[in-house]
Design a protein around this motif. Structure first.
Motif, PDB file in Angstrom:
ATOM      1  N   ASN A   1      29.838  45.918  51.966  1.00 48.88           N
ATOM      2  CA  ASN A   1      30.789  44.645  52.511  1.00 48.88           C
ATOM      3  C   ASN A   1      30.304  43.397  52.324  1.00 48.88           C
ATOM      4  O   ASN A   1      30.280  42.505  53.060  1.00 48.88           O
ATOM      5  CB  ASN A   1      30.909  44.975  53.982  1.00 48.88           C
ATOM      6  CG  ASN A   1      31.588  46.256  54.558  1.00 48.88           C
ATOM      7  OD1 ASN A   1      32.408  46.721  53.812  1.00 48.88           O
ATOM      8  ND2 ASN A   1      30.753  46.794  55.259  1.00 48.88           N
ATOM      9  N   ILE A   2      29.969  43.218  51.044  1.00 48.96           N
ATOM     10  CA  ILE A   2      29.227  41.675  50.660  1.00 48.96           C
ATOM     11  C   ILE A   2      30.238  40.703  50.772  1.00 48.96           C
ATOM     12  O   ILE A   2      29.862  39.647  51.150  1.00 48.96           O
ATOM     13  CB  ILE A   2      28.354  41.756  49.395  1.00 48.96           C
ATOM     14  CG1 ILE A   2      27.807  40.548  49.163  1.00 48.96           C
ATOM     15  CG2 ILE A   2      29.646  41.969  48.105  1.00 48.96           C
ATOM     16  CD1 ILE A   2      26.807  40.778  47.808  1.00 48.96           C
ATOM     17  N   ILE A   3      31.526  40.802  50.391  1.00 50.19           N
ATOM     18  CA  ILE A   3      32.506  39.953  50.519  1.00 50.19           C
ATOM     19  C   ILE A   3      32.761  39.583  52.118  1.00 50.19           C
ATOM     20  O   ILE A   3      32.931  38.298  52.482  1.00 50.19           O
ATOM     21  CB  ILE A   3      33.918  40.237  50.103  1.00 50.19           C
ATOM     22  CG1 ILE A   3      33.856  40.225  48.233  1.00 50.19           C
ATOM     23  CG2 ILE A   3      34.975  39.179  50.217  1.00 50.19           C
ATOM     24  CD1 ILE A   3      34.850  40.758  47.639  1.00 50.19           C
ATOM     25  N   GLU A   4      32.684  40.673  52.905  1.00 51.87           N
ATOM     26  CA  GLU A   4      32.835  40.349  54.310  1.00 51.87           C
ATOM     27  C   GLU A   4      31.560  39.244  55.093  1.00 51.87           C
ATOM     28  O   GLU A   4      31.859  38.525  55.512  1.00 51.87           O
ATOM     29  CB  GLU A   4      32.838  41.512  54.966  1.00 51.87           C
ATOM     30  CG  GLU A   4      34.325  42.245  55.122  1.00 51.87           C
ATOM     31  CD  GLU A   4      34.545  42.878  53.662  1.00 51.87           C
ATOM     32  OE1 GLU A   4      33.676  43.180  52.964  1.00 51.87           O
ATOM     33  OE2 GLU A   4      35.781  43.659  53.396  1.00 51.87           O
ATOM     34  N   LYS A   5      30.438  39.778  54.379  1.00 48.79           N
ATOM     35  CA  LYS A   5      29.214  38.893  55.071  1.00 48.79           C
ATOM     36  C   LYS A   5      29.534  37.520  54.389  1.00 48.79           C
ATOM     37  O   LYS A   5      29.049  36.436  55.213  1.00 48.79           O
ATOM     38  CB  LYS A   5      27.892  39.399  54.154  1.00 48.79           C
ATOM     39  CG  LYS A   5      27.674  40.758  54.964  1.00 48.79           C
ATOM     40  CD  LYS A   5      26.419  41.324  54.371  1.00 48.79           C
ATOM     41  CE  LYS A   5      25.926  43.023  54.675  1.00 48.79           C
ATOM     42  NZ  LYS A   5      25.039  43.248  53.950  1.00 48.79           N
ATOM     43  N   ILE A   6      30.036  37.249  53.288  1.00 47.83           N
ATOM     44  CA  ILE A   6      30.003  35.895  52.573  1.00 47.83           C
ATOM     45  C   ILE A   6      31.279  35.143  53.401  1.00 47.83           C
ATOM     46  O   ILE A   6      31.038  34.158  53.866  1.00 47.83           O
ATOM     47  CB  ILE A   6      30.518  35.746  51.256  1.00 47.83           C
ATOM     48  CG1 ILE A   6      29.481  36.407  50.164  1.00 47.83           C
ATOM     49  CG2 ILE A   6      31.086  34.608  50.683  1.00 47.83           C
ATOM     50  CD1 ILE A   6      29.889  36.850  48.930  1.00 47.83           C
ATOM     51  N   LEU A   7      32.356  35.690  53.854  1.00 51.93           N
ATOM     52  CA  LEU A   7      33.200  35.075  54.416  1.00 51.93           C
ATOM     53  C   LEU A   7      32.683  34.998  56.214  1.00 51.93           C
ATOM     54  O   LEU A   7      33.022  33.837  56.226  1.00 51.93           O
ATOM     55  CB  LEU A   7      34.491  35.923  54.537  1.00 51.93           C
ATOM     56  CG  LEU A   7      35.336  36.125  53.058  1.00 51.93           C
ATOM     57  CD1 LEU A   7      36.475  37.254  53.369  1.00 51.93           C
ATOM     58  CD2 LEU A   7      35.657  34.934  52.838  1.00 51.93           C
TER      59      LEU A   7
END
Length: 146
Positions: free
Chosen positions: A134-140
């Protein structure tokens, strides 16, 4: 060399070149990150030719059930992947049913980040990377209040 091919074009290329081993790696590659690079590098341990199946914008919207994705368009993601030397060819995927694709291109290996069974003569290899979930979710989440 243009790496993006139709399935039919790639089928002809693979027949003509008579490659020893081929591998399919799939993904949306939306916001390419170190985990994606590790995943793609892994392909060269198993095969001579790496083929990336890049999911279409429409499929990503459908599969994530979120119209805000992908963050980058198909063409942007394609341009980024075409710059990576470990990738030999790229095809567009409209869904995650690979039956026809496997029949036409006869891959030797399929590298996946999910639990999947081997299909026919294609050996499925699970790529493990717990740090990359979930790297994108972490960035967001981290940029929500910026």
């Amino acid at each position: 060399m243009k790496k993006f091919k139709t399935i039919e074009e790639l089928q002809n290329i693979l027949k003509a070149e008579n490659y020893k081993k081929t591998i399919l790696a799939t993904g949306d590659f939306d916001v390419l990150n170190v985990c994606d690079i590790r995943y793609l590098r892994e392909t060269k341990k198993f095969a001579d030719v790496t083929i990336v199946g890049l999911y279409s914008d429409e499929f990503i919207k459908f599969s994530k059930k979120n119209l805000d994705f992908p963050l980058l368009s198909f063409n942007d993601r394609l341009q980024i992947l075409e710059g990576l030397e470990m990738i030999d060819y790229i095809i567009q995927l409209e869904n995650d049913d690979f039956t026809r694709l496997f029949e036409m291109l006869k891959f030797d290996f399929y590298l996946t980040r999910e639990e999947k069974n081997s299909t026919g003569s294609i050996k499925t290899i699970k790529f493990e990377s717990k740090k990359c979930k979930n790297i994108i979710e972490k960035i967001l989440e981290k940029t929500k209040y910026a």
